[in-house]
Design an enzyme around this catalytic site. Sequence first.
Site, short mmCIF file in Angstrom:
data_model
loop_
_atom_site.label_atom_id
_atom_site.label_comp_id
_atom_site.label_asym_id
_atom_site.label_seq_id
_atom_site.Cartn_x
_atom_site.Cartn_y
_atom_site.Cartn_z
N LYS A 83 115.75 53.22 43.07
CA LYS A 83 116.62 53.14 44.15
C LYS A 83 118.58 53.44 44.01
CE LYS A 83 115.28 48.70 45.99
NZ LYS A 83 115.41 47.82 46.00
O1 G3P Z 1 114.19 44.68 47.67
C1 G3P Z 1 115.32 43.88 48.45
C2 G3P Z 1 115.46 43.05 49.47
O2 G3P Z 1 113.92 43.03 49.31
C3 G3P Z 1 115.78 41.22 48.80
O3 G3P Z 1 115.12 40.42 50.10
O4 G3P Z 1 114.93 38.36 50.26
O5 G3P Z 1 116.47 38.81 48.77
O6 G3P Z 1 117.11 39.42 51.61
P1 G3P Z 1 116.19 39.76 49.73
#
Ligand code: G3P
Length: 217
Positions: A83
Amino acid sequence: MKFFADTAEIDDIKEMAATGLLDGVTTNPSLIAKSGRDFMEVTREICGLTDGPVSAEVVALDHPTMMKEAEILRKIADNVCIKVPLTIDGLKTCKALTDDGTMVNVTLCFSANQALLAAKAGATFVSPFVGRHDDNGSNGMDLIRDIRTIYDNYLFDTEILVASVRHATHVLESALIGADVMTAPPAVIKGLFKHILTDKGIEGFLKDWETTGQSIV
Ligand code: G3P
């Protein structure tokens, strides 16, 4: 639409794998920190729980160091997907790795133009963050629609991996738009099973079953 678990919690991943829903896993530095586990060790363990791609994120900001980190990460298992952030150095790394046959997930995508760049750099996956887009006053799902249109216009192979999924409507709209993958926290995926009429239906059937005085086992 493929379902990835957005977590580094082993028990949650095992539970999802048992339902047959698990097509892969995404992690990021925040999720690794939350797990309290060693990055290499937990990533290796996750890779053993699914045949699907397991995203492991580089933390360097420059291309040469990203490549060094990717070299280490891709040795963990064949299903590791590197990633990288959507920056110039991230996309240089994406190009070099995908040319070499390694899966790459380009993350932190917030515009359709950025997604176009990721596809041109040969990304296996692009991760638009719908929840954070919503938080910022935009409509995350509009972004997914735009990316779908652009990728279909030019027949890009890059898969749209909807990330930062916060609720069931994000999942539903992703599927309606035709996103390739969505990654969500286990709690959001568990929530998809729930429906008040399912619970009421079970309650009613069991009440009637009791009146028969029978048992199956
Ligand atoms: O994998 C990264 C992403 O899904 C992060 O999610 O909820 O931290 O914005 P969030």
